[in-house]
Scaffold this active site. Structure first.
Site: not given
Ligand SMILES: Cc1ncc(C[n+]2csc(CCOP(=O)(O)OP(=O)(O)O)c2C)c(N)n1
Lengths: 177, 577
Positions: B65, B127-128, B177, B492
């Site tokens: 979803e 349920f749900q 529902k 990042m």
């Molecule tokens: C759902 C979610 N969880 C954690 C984060 C924290 N976060 C921001 S950037 C990042 C790393 C992203 O890594 P990747 O997808 O490999 O991209 P890159 O930065 O290497 O280009 C994380 C964990 C986030 N933004 N969203």
């Protein structure tokens, strides 16, 4: 600087709006000191009165965020000198206390409180006023044995003369554009 | 009078049907042709009704979803229409929350419809059963629960109106529902265009416009900041004319990107944390700051107490709650950007700011030297950079693609270096920064614009957050190009650990699967590039391939994104290294 503010919020009478409004305070970590809800002078429009302590800057932002809610017509905030306000307190005491000594009756009179109900085993005393006043009565009755005590939220009316009905008409017109 | 009454009675013919059938009719009447969702117990009557209307309304079953919400967002961003999702009660509904929050922060018009347990069971921990109306309250513009069939059309009409009007946003309609099953008499569907307590379009103030124009006309070093509001209000022509007539340099937030072509001579680049050097530094030197449909997010402003203090601020904004929220406006101009810009256009003088523009060029040259040159053309012995990949993608697609980015380093690089030639061509998760956004959002974007090239740019981390949506591509053959920039790190986060946590790399190493095999499993053509010599050719194959394609490029593992404004620093403290 933190001060006490009273917010008056006019909303549609729908389920869930109060929740939407209160979460706006929760997000900004502002504790609600008192809250009352009732129908307003305009049919089908409800009015919440919320008392909080915060800075004016924060309150201004909050008022706008409240007004942003689809089902809220208008939100106002006032400092205490801009409103006339009251609270009500009820005190439950054993009836035998009142019949045994004149002391309690004397206190009740002095505070311009009144007896709301007298039953064989308990009596309910009612006092409206500022919080300090209802609190003082509480302090004085306490040594004599209070069985139960409750204080309402603040209700308030603002001093400016413009009626909500005028705002209501403005909002309704603006919503048509 | 009498005649009118009978006439309106006549047109208000009643049709008897179930609440579910009525809902589907309402959607069709709202112009919905594509919706995204996932079935389950409490929404089954609606799925049954959809079965009857298959030729009018296309349901795309995502694999989760959350994917449905992002697909609807991608669809909405590109089409300008309301994105629509469908989910069952309980876990189906709770899986929508991330997408709702994302759409709320990025002002994306979306209507989510959830099934709910039958009315008489509500509150019994059935349920749900989850109280999705309470749960979603903080992340929706508006929401409602409907427990009677006859109330469905009204709720849907209000939902669509609220989602798309004013500052757009997500709306949730929860339908029990039994209300879906219940048979009732329905009148002809009427869309909603007014709610008495709701003022979506504040009236323009002539005085505010005059004050703004006066400031703009007397400014020596003005700077325009533009955001999502320009795109949302469809102010393409008005905005470009305003920029050109006033001759004012204009910088974008990532949500405003593609509202003005990247190559436009007055487009001075990206604002904020990983934005360009010149617009960030000069934010603290300009004399008049004209914010157009943007909300001074902290990723844009850095430390607000040291943000543009020297400047007079003009804020063109539709939402009164945004005025003075983060940055005080000297002249707030409330209203829809398209209207405010059109009105301002008549009041501003034609001007040039050549000397001021030279300041941008000087600072650009410094950024070019210290950052961009090497990012776009690394030394032969250096690993491939994300920047050079994007450069080729940009050149080969001639800046004409819709770029959908995930969240992380690759997001910043794609937005910095892709040369967006067209309006509404950047789809990203700005406010919430939701990893896993890009793949489903790109699918939604492609459904909205089947004749445009759609490229999802994703990191190896984010790809695995919604990777199951490859199933939608497999099933529907939707032509989404997936560029996977694989640095084998949560890049990042690793960069922050590198810069601010003494290189203590904690849980950022990615132990990755064989993405080529995964693509194969889903029947998607793919290739992996590890050498620079093969990069350009493979990008040609990638972009020219008929149908979806996964291009995985192995890029430098420990490259950092610069410039950067460290958190808590001021925009003028932006670092080039
Ligand atoms: C759902 C979610 N969880 C954690 C984060 C924290 N976060 C921001 S950037 C990042 C790393 C992203 O890594 P990747 O997808 O490999 O991209 P890159 O930065 O290497 O280009 C994380 C964990 C986030 N933004 N969203």
């Amino acid at each position: 600087m933190k001060e006490q503010f009273t917010l008056s919020i006019y909303t549609e009478n729908l389920i869930g709006i109060l929740h939407r409004v209160t979460t706006i305070f929760t997000r900004r970590h502002i504790n609600i000191e008192s809250i009352t809800a009732s129908e307003s002078e305009v049919k089908d429009i409800h009015r919440y009165t919320i008392v909080v302590s915060s800075t004016e800057d924060k309150i201004k932002k909050i008022v706008k965020q409240i007004e942003k809610q689809v089902d809220v017509f208008k939100a106002f905030y006032h400092k205490n000198d801009g409103i006339v306000y009251q609270e009500m307190a009820l005190y439950k005491m054993p009836t035998k206390l009142l019949s045994q000594t004149k002391e309690v009756e004397y206190i009740v009179r002095k505070h311009h409180a009144r007896l709301l109900a007298v039953e064989p085993d308990f009596t309910i005393i009612e006092k409206t006023g500022f919080k300090e006043e209802t609190q003082e009565l509480f302090e004085q009755l306490k040594p004599h044995g209070i069985l139960e005590f409750v204080r309402s939220g603040r209700i308030s009316i603002s001093k400016p003369m413009k009626e909500f009905q005028e705002y209501f008409t403005e909002v309704e017109e603006a919503s048509r554009m | 009078m009498e005649e009118v009454a009978t006439k309106s009675q006549k047109t208000k013919a009643k049709t008897t049907m179930s609440g579910a059938a009525a809902l589907v009719n309402c959607l069709i009447r709202e112009g919905v042709e594509t919706l995204f969702g996932y079935p389950g117990g409490a929404i089954m009557p609606v799925y049954d009704a959809l079965f009857d209307q298959k030729d009018k309304i296309k349901h795309i079953m995502t694999r989760h979803e959350q994917g449905a919400t992002h697909a609807a967002q991608g669809f909405a961003r590109v089409s300008g229409k309301v994105g629509v999702c469908l989910a069952t009660s309980g876990p189906g509904a709770t899986n929508l929350i991330t997408g709702l929050a994302d759409a709320q922060l990025d002002s994306t018009p979306m209507v989510c419809i959830t099934g709910q347990v039958p009315g008489k069971m509500i509150g019994s921990d059935a349920f749900q059963e989850t109280d999705i109306v309470s749960i979603s309250m903080a992340v929706t513009k508006w929401n409602i629960q409907v427990t009677k069939a006859k109330d469905i059309p009204n709720a849907v009409a209000k939902a669509f109106f609220i989602a798309r009007s004013g500052k757009p946003g997500p709306v949730l309609v929860d339908i029990t529902k039994d209300a879906q099953f219940e048979v009732a008499d329905f009148e002809e569907y009427e869309t909603c265009d007014q709610i008495r307590s709701y003022v979506p379009n504040p009236k323009l103030s002539e005085k505010a416009l005059d004050d703004a124009a006066k400031l703009i006309n007397s400014a020596k070093k003005p700077l325009i900041l533009f955001g999502h509001g320009v795109l949302l209000s469809n102010a393409k022509k008005e905005f470009q004319e305003f920029v050109e007539k006033t001759g004012i340099p204009a910088a974008w937030t990532i949500m405003g990107l593609s509202a003005l072509p990247t190559s436009h001579p007055l487009n001075v680049g990206m604002l904020g944390m990983h934005g360009n050097y010149a617009p960030n530094i000069l934010t603290n030197e300009c004399d008049v700051l004209i914010a157009v449909g943007m909300r001074f997010d902290d990723r844009v402003t850095g430390d607000v107490s040291r943000y543009a203090k020297q400047a007079k601020v003009i804020h063109l904004e539709i939402d009164p709650a945004e005025i003075n929220k983060n940055v005080e406006a000297d002249v707030p101009v409330l209203g829809n950007c398209k209207e405010s810009l059109a009105a301002l256009l008549n009041k501003v003088n034609k001007k040039k700011h050549d000397e001021w523009l030279t300041r941008f060029k000087e600072l650009n040259a410094q950024e070019e030297e210290k950052v961009i040159k090497n990012e776009l053309n690394p030394q032969a012995d250096e690993p491939m950079s994300m920047g050079e990949v994007i450069k080729h993608i940009s050149n080969i697609s001639r800046g004409n693609a819709i770029i959908v980015t995930d969240v992380g380093q690759h997001q910043m690089v794609a937005q910095r270096y892709y040369k967006y030639a067209n309006w509404k061509s950047n789809v990203t998760s700005g406010g919430l920064g939701t990893m896993g956004f890009a793949l489903p959002a790109a699918i939604g974007a492609k459904f909205a614009a089947p004749h445009r090239q759609v490229i999802a740019v994703i990191g190896d981390g984010g790809f695995q957050m919604t990777i199951q949506e490859l199933g939608v591509i497999f099933e529907t053959k939707v032509d989404v190009k997936i560029l996977l920039l694989n640095n084998e790190f949560l890049g990042m986060v690793r960069q922050w650990q590198d810069m601010f946590f003494e290189k203590r790399y904690s849980s950022v190493d990615m132990v990755n699967p064989d993405f080529q095999m995964i693509a194969k499993g889903y029947g998607i053509a793919s290739e992996k590039v590890t050498e620079r010599e093969k990069l350009e050719d493979s990008i040609h194959r990638f972009l020219n391939h008929e149908g979806s394609y996964l291009l995985e490029v192995m890029v430098g593992k420990e490259n950092n994104i610069f410039p950067m404004i460290p958190t808590g620093a001021s925009v003028s403290e932006i670092r080039l290294e």
